[in-house]
Design a protein around this motif. Structure first.
Motif, PDB file in Angstrom:
ATOM      1  N   GLU A  39       0.832  -1.201   0.000  1.00 51.59           N
ATOM      2  CA  GLU A  39       0.000   0.000   0.000  1.00 51.59           C
ATOM      3  C   GLU A  39       0.867   1.252   0.000  1.00 51.59           C
ATOM      4  O   GLU A  39       0.598   2.206  -0.706  1.00 51.59           O
ATOM      5  CB  GLU A  39      -0.921   0.002   1.218  1.00 51.59           C
ATOM      6  N   ARG A  40       1.932   1.247   0.800  1.00 54.55           N
ATOM      7  CA  ARG A  40       2.819   2.419   0.841  1.00 54.55           C
ATOM      8  C   ARG A  40       3.487   2.614  -0.507  1.00 54.55           C
ATOM      9  O   ARG A  40       3.594   3.719  -1.007  1.00 54.55           O
ATOM     10  CB  ARG A  40       3.877   2.241   1.924  1.00 54.55           C
ATOM     11  N   LEU A  41       3.963   1.518  -1.103  1.00 55.13           N
ATOM     12  CA  LEU A  41       4.642   1.629  -2.391  1.00 55.13           C
ATOM     13  C   LEU A  41       3.682   2.035  -3.488  1.00 55.13           C
ATOM     14  O   LEU A  41       4.049   2.754  -4.399  1.00 55.13           O
ATOM     15  CB  LEU A  41       5.318   0.307  -2.736  1.00 55.13           C
ATOM     16  N   GLY A  42       2.443   1.590  -3.428  1.00 55.74           N
ATOM     17  CA  GLY A  42       1.464   1.936  -4.443  1.00 55.74           C
ATOM     18  C   GLY A  42       1.092   3.404  -4.423  1.00 55.74           C
ATOM     19  O   GLY A  42       0.622   3.956  -5.405  1.00 55.74           O
ATOM     20  N   ILE A  46      14.791  -0.799  -5.628  1.00 56.39           N
ATOM     21  CA  ILE A  46      15.528   0.198  -4.841  1.00 56.39           C
ATOM     22  C   ILE A  46      15.583  -0.218  -3.377  1.00 56.39           C
ATOM     23  O   ILE A  46      16.628  -0.145  -2.730  1.00 56.39           O
ATOM     24  CB  ILE A  46      14.902   1.596  -4.996  1.00 56.39           C
ATOM     25  N   ARG A  47      14.455  -0.682  -2.854  1.00 56.85           N
ATOM     26  CA  ARG A  47      14.399  -1.130  -1.466  1.00 56.85           C
ATOM     27  C   ARG A  47      15.378  -2.277  -1.241  1.00 56.85           C
ATOM     28  O   ARG A  47      16.134  -2.288  -0.265  1.00 56.85           O
ATOM     29  CB  ARG A  47      12.985  -1.569  -1.109  1.00 56.85           C
ATOM     30  N   ASP A  48      15.391  -3.243  -2.152  1.00 60.62           N
ATOM     31  CA  ASP A  48      16.307  -4.374  -2.020  1.00 60.62           C
ATOM     32  C   ASP A  48      17.762  -3.925  -2.085  1.00 60.62           C
ATOM     33  O   ASP A  48      18.616  -4.431  -1.352  1.00 60.62           O
ATOM     34  CB  ASP A  48      16.040  -5.418  -3.106  1.00 60.62           C
ATOM     35  N   MET A  49      18.063  -2.958  -2.953  1.00 63.56           N
ATOM     36  CA  MET A  49      19.424  -2.438  -3.057  1.00 63.56           C
ATOM     37  C   MET A  49      19.841  -1.746  -1.766  1.00 63.56           C
ATOM     38  O   MET A  49      20.981  -1.898  -1.305  1.00 63.56           O
ATOM     39  CB  MET A  49      19.541  -1.476  -4.239  1.00 63.56           C
ATOM     40  N   ILE A  50      18.933  -0.990  -1.168  1.00 59.37           N
ATOM     41  CA  ILE A  50      19.228  -0.326   0.109  1.00 59.37           C
ATOM     42  C   ILE A  50      19.502  -1.374   1.183  1.00 59.37           C
ATOM     43  O   ILE A  50      20.456  -1.248   1.965  1.00 59.37           O
ATOM     44  CB  ILE A  50      18.075   0.618   0.518  1.00 59.37           C
ATOM     45  N   LEU A  51      18.692  -2.416   1.232  1.00 60.28           N
ATOM     46  CA  LEU A  51      18.892  -3.459   2.233  1.00 60.28           C
ATOM     47  C   LEU A  51      20.210  -4.193   2.019  1.00 60.28           C
ATOM     48  O   LEU A  51      20.927  -4.502   2.988  1.00 60.28           O
ATOM     49  CB  LEU A  51      17.712  -4.442   2.215  1.00 60.28           C
ATOM     50  N   ALA A  94      22.445   7.023   6.581  1.00 56.36           N
ATOM     51  CA  ALA A  94      21.983   7.528   5.288  1.00 56.36           C
ATOM     52  C   ALA A  94      21.086   6.506   4.589  1.00 56.36           C
ATOM     53  O   ALA A  94      20.047   6.864   4.022  1.00 56.36           O
ATOM     54  CB  ALA A  94      23.176   7.880   4.400  1.00 56.36           C
ATOM     55  N   LEU A  95      21.468   5.247   4.629  1.00 55.86           N
ATOM     56  CA  LEU A  95      20.669   4.206   3.985  1.00 55.86           C
ATOM     57  C   LEU A  95      19.327   4.013   4.695  1.00 55.86           C
ATOM     58  O   LEU A  95      18.288   3.862   4.046  1.00 55.86           O
ATOM     59  CB  LEU A  95      21.445   2.893   3.941  1.00 55.86           C
ATOM     60  N   ALA A  96      19.330   4.050   6.001  1.00 57.53           N
ATOM     61  CA  ALA A  96      18.081   3.915   6.745  1.00 57.53           C
ATOM     62  C   ALA A  96      17.158   5.095   6.465  1.00 57.53           C
ATOM     63  O   ALA A  96      15.943   4.928   6.309  1.00 57.53           O
ATOM     64  CB  ALA A  96      18.370   3.799   8.240  1.00 57.53           C
ATOM     65  N   GLU A  97      17.723   6.282   6.364  1.00 57.17           N
ATOM     66  CA  GLU A  97      16.924   7.471   6.044  1.00 57.17           C
ATOM     67  C   GLU A  97      16.325   7.356   4.633  1.00 57.17           C
ATOM     68  O   GLU A  97      15.165   7.687   4.416  1.00 57.17           O
ATOM     69  CB  GLU A  97      17.790   8.723   6.151  1.00 57.17           C
ATOM     70  N   ALA A  98      17.107   6.865   3.688  1.00 62.40           N
ATOM     71  CA  ALA A  98      16.605   6.683   2.317  1.00 62.40           C
ATOM     72  C   ALA A  98      15.478   5.656   2.291  1.00 62.40           C
ATOM     73  O   ALA A  98      14.462   5.855   1.627  1.00 62.40           O
ATOM     74  CB  ALA A  98      17.737   6.247   1.392  1.00 62.40           C
ATOM     75  N   LEU A  99      15.650   4.586   3.032  1.00 64.43           N
ATOM     76  CA  LEU A  99      14.609   3.556   3.089  1.00 64.43           C
ATOM     77  C   LEU A  99      13.332   4.127   3.711  1.00 64.43           C
ATOM     78  O   LEU A  99      12.229   3.915   3.200  1.00 64.43           O
ATOM     79  CB  LEU A  99      15.106   2.360   3.891  1.00 64.43           C
ATOM     80  N   ASP A 100      13.472   4.866   4.801  1.00 66.63           N
ATOM     81  CA  ASP A 100      12.304   5.492   5.439  1.00 66.63           C
ATOM     82  C   ASP A 100      11.605   6.453   4.477  1.00 66.63           C
ATOM     83  O   ASP A 100      10.382   6.465   4.373  1.00 66.63           O
ATOM     84  CB  ASP A 100      12.711   6.237   6.711  1.00 66.63           C
ATOM     85  N   ALA A 154       7.475  -1.863  -9.044  1.00 67.77           N
ATOM     86  CA  ALA A 154       8.584  -2.799  -9.242  1.00 67.77           C
ATOM     87  C   ALA A 154       9.923  -2.093  -9.034  1.00 67.77           C
ATOM     88  O   ALA A 154      10.838  -2.657  -8.427  1.00 67.77           O
ATOM     89  CB  ALA A 154       8.518  -3.413 -10.632  1.00 67.77           C
ATOM     90  N   SER A 155      10.037  -0.861  -9.514  1.00 66.18           N
ATOM     91  CA  SER A 155      11.282  -0.104  -9.333  1.00 66.18           C
ATOM     92  C   SER A 155      11.523   0.179  -7.856  1.00 66.18           C
ATOM     93  O   SER A 155      12.658   0.088  -7.382  1.00 66.18           O
ATOM     94  CB  SER A 155      11.225   1.216 -10.095  1.00 66.18           C
TER      95      SER A 155
END
Length: 61
Positions: free
Chosen positions: A5-8, A22-27, A49-55, A17-18
């Motif tokens: 729902e958040r991604l949609g 991106i989420r998988d790359m951050i993880l 920085a990565l956690a902030e980008a994911l959030d 899908a993108s």
């Protein structure tokens, strides 16, 4: 709220899908910060920085 729902409801113009890629790359990058030869200061800065980008990507920022 479900991740789907958040991604949609993204407002950055990327397909769901993108955003998953991106989420998988951050993880994966967060996992890479566990390398033993990375200085503690660099590890802390990179993980923050990565956690902030994911959030931000997931709409929590």
């Amino acid at each position: 709220m479900e991740l789907k729902e958040r991604l949609g409801a993204n407002d950055i113009g990327l397909a769901d899908a993108s955003l998953h890629v991106i989420r998988d790359m951050i993880l994966l990058a967060l996992d890479a910060t566990e390398a033993p030869n990375l200085s503690e200061q660099n590890r802390i800065e990179a993980r923050a920085a990565l956690a902030e980008a994911l959030d931000a990507m997931e709409g929590r920022a």
